[in-house]
Design a protein around this motif. Structure first.
Motif, PDB file in Angstrom:
ATOM      1  N   ILE A   6       0.853  -1.187   0.000  1.00 15.03           N
ATOM      2  CA  ILE A   6       0.000   0.000   0.000  1.00 15.03           C
ATOM      3  C   ILE A   6       0.892   1.242   0.000  1.00 15.03           C
ATOM      4  O   ILE A   6       1.664   1.456   0.941  1.00 15.03           O
ATOM      5  CB  ILE A   6      -0.922   0.033   1.243  1.00 15.03           C
ATOM      6  CG1 ILE A   6      -1.692  -1.291   1.398  1.00 15.03           C
ATOM      7  CG2 ILE A   6      -1.855   1.242   1.192  1.00 15.03           C
ATOM      8  CD1 ILE A   6      -2.611  -1.627   0.264  1.00 15.03           C
ATOM      9  N   ILE A   7       0.781   2.043  -1.070  1.00 17.73           N
ATOM     10  CA  ILE A   7       1.537   3.296  -1.168  1.00 17.73           C
ATOM     11  C   ILE A   7       0.558   4.389  -1.595  1.00 17.73           C
ATOM     12  O   ILE A   7       0.209   4.495  -2.774  1.00 17.73           O
ATOM     13  CB  ILE A   7       2.694   3.189  -2.178  1.00 17.73           C
ATOM     14  CG1 ILE A   7       3.625   2.030  -1.800  1.00 17.73           C
ATOM     15  CG2 ILE A   7       3.472   4.514  -2.239  1.00 17.73           C
ATOM     16  CD1 ILE A   7       4.713   1.747  -2.815  1.00 17.73           C
ATOM     17  N   PRO A   8       0.089   5.195  -0.640  1.00 21.56           N
ATOM     18  CA  PRO A   8      -0.848   6.266  -0.994  1.00 21.56           C
ATOM     19  C   PRO A   8      -0.170   7.328  -1.870  1.00 21.56           C
ATOM     20  O   PRO A   8       1.038   7.539  -1.757  1.00 21.56           O
ATOM     21  CB  PRO A   8      -1.241   6.887   0.353  1.00 21.56           C
ATOM     22  CG  PRO A   8      -0.833   5.901   1.376  1.00 21.56           C
ATOM     23  CD  PRO A   8       0.311   5.134   0.802  1.00 21.56           C
ATOM     24  N   PRO A   9      -0.941   8.000  -2.727  1.00 20.33           N
ATOM     25  CA  PRO A   9      -0.377   9.103  -3.506  1.00 20.33           C
ATOM     26  C   PRO A   9       0.223  10.157  -2.573  1.00 20.33           C
ATOM     27  O   PRO A   9      -0.329  10.439  -1.511  1.00 20.33           O
ATOM     28  CB  PRO A   9      -1.585   9.678  -4.251  1.00 20.33           C
ATOM     29  CG  PRO A   9      -2.625   8.605  -4.217  1.00 20.33           C
ATOM     30  CD  PRO A   9      -2.360   7.801  -2.976  1.00 20.33           C
ATOM     31  N   PRO A  13       9.334   9.802   0.496  1.00 18.28           N
ATOM     32  CA  PRO A  13      10.260   8.721   0.171  1.00 18.28           C
ATOM     33  C   PRO A  13      10.658   7.974   1.446  1.00 18.28           C
ATOM     34  O   PRO A  13      10.906   8.597   2.476  1.00 18.28           O
ATOM     35  CB  PRO A  13      11.458   9.455  -0.438  1.00 18.28           C
ATOM     36  CG  PRO A  13      11.366  10.851   0.096  1.00 18.28           C
ATOM     37  CD  PRO A  13       9.908  11.118   0.317  1.00 18.28           C
ATOM     38  N   PRO A  14      10.690   6.645   1.400  1.00 21.30           N
ATOM     39  CA  PRO A  14      11.053   5.895   2.610  1.00 21.30           C
ATOM     40  C   PRO A  14      12.513   6.152   2.995  1.00 21.30           C
ATOM     41  O   PRO A  14      13.367   6.359   2.138  1.00 21.30           O
ATOM     42  CB  PRO A  14      10.824   4.441   2.226  1.00 21.30           C
ATOM     43  CG  PRO A  14      10.727   4.408   0.748  1.00 21.30           C
ATOM     44  CD  PRO A  14      10.386   5.778   0.273  1.00 21.30           C
ATOM     45  N   ALA A  35       6.745  12.392  10.815  1.00 23.01           N
ATOM     46  CA  ALA A  35       6.188  13.637  10.278  1.00 23.01           C
ATOM     47  C   ALA A  35       7.031  14.127   9.102  1.00 23.01           C
ATOM     48  O   ALA A  35       7.847  15.037   9.227  1.00 23.01           O
ATOM     49  CB  ALA A  35       6.107  14.697  11.370  1.00 23.01           C
ATOM     50  N   MET A  36       6.804  13.489   7.944  1.00 25.60           N
ATOM     51  CA  MET A  36       7.544  13.857   6.741  1.00 25.60           C
ATOM     52  C   MET A  36       6.589  14.264   5.630  1.00 25.60           C
ATOM     53  O   MET A  36       5.600  13.574   5.372  1.00 25.60           O
ATOM     54  CB  MET A  36       8.406  12.689   6.252  1.00 25.60           C
ATOM     55  CG  MET A  36       9.592  12.435   7.128  1.00 25.60           C
ATOM     56  SD  MET A  36      10.806  11.216   6.516  1.00 25.60           S
ATOM     57  CE  MET A  36      10.150  10.529   5.079  1.00 25.60           C
ATOM     58  N   THR A  41      10.942  16.374   3.649  1.00 29.33           N
ATOM     59  CA  THR A  41      11.284  17.321   4.710  1.00 29.33           C
ATOM     60  C   THR A  41      10.434  17.049   5.948  1.00 29.33           C
ATOM     61  O   THR A  41       9.337  16.491   5.865  1.00 29.33           O
ATOM     62  CB  THR A  41      11.079  18.783   4.260  1.00 29.33           C
ATOM     63  OG1 THR A  41       9.702  18.962   3.879  1.00 29.33           O
ATOM     64  CG2 THR A  41      11.988  19.134   3.094  1.00 29.33           C
ATOM     65  N   THR A  42      10.941  17.452   7.098  1.00 33.04           N
ATOM     66  CA  THR A  42      10.231  17.252   8.357  1.00 33.04           C
ATOM     67  C   THR A  42       9.126  18.288   8.515  1.00 33.04           C
ATOM     68  O   THR A  42       9.339  19.478   8.290  1.00 33.04           O
ATOM     69  CB  THR A  42      11.214  17.340   9.542  1.00 33.04           C
ATOM     70  OG1 THR A  42      12.248  16.381   9.342  1.00 33.04           O
ATOM     71  CG2 THR A  42      10.518  17.065  10.866  1.00 33.04           C
TER      72      THR A  42
END
Length: 127
Positions: A6-9, A13-14, A35-36, A41-42
């Motif tokens: 499962i990869i939501p739109p 990036p992992p 929280a990315m 970015t954070t």
């Protein structure tokens, strides 16, 4: 039973070799969410409430992409950089689980980057 990745739109990036979620039968496993933003970015540096909200919206998007809802979440694992943030995290958490909240645990842990304040992993059983 085959698994479905499962990869939501708009997923960020992992940071390591993992998928945002995996569905096996009617069970969805959501990887630890940080929280990315979608660009990596954070989000909400220094603000555990903003980070918690972002993390839970991300979890919601994984579960919904798999065909479920937040009501299908049966268990959460919560990791806080500091237990001083426990009350603030819970304020936001309660917005997402206002009644019949899932089982969970919450521990203090070092997270993968120093700016991350909260990480949550979830297990959902789809109805």
């Amino acid at each position: 039973m085959p698994k479905q990745i499962i990869i939501p739109p708009g997923s960020p990036p992992p940071l390591a070799p993992y998928s945002p979620g995996t569905r096996a039968g009617n069970v969805v496993y959501v990887s630890g969410v940080l929280a990315m933003a979608s660009d990596g970015t954070t989000v909400g540096v220094g603000d555990v409430e903003t980070q918690t909200r972002h993390v839970l919206f991300t979890i919601k998007s994984v579960v919904e992409t798999a065909g479920g809802t937040m009501d299908d979440i049966a268990f959460n694992s919560i990791f806080l950089k500091s237990l001083d943030d426990y009350t603030a995290m819970n304020r936001v958490y309660a917005e997402f689980f206002p009644s019949s909240p899932p089982a969970r645990y919450c521990i203090r842990a070092d997270l993968v980057r120093p700016e991350f304040l909260v990480e949550i992993a979830s297990i959902a059983h789809l109805s």
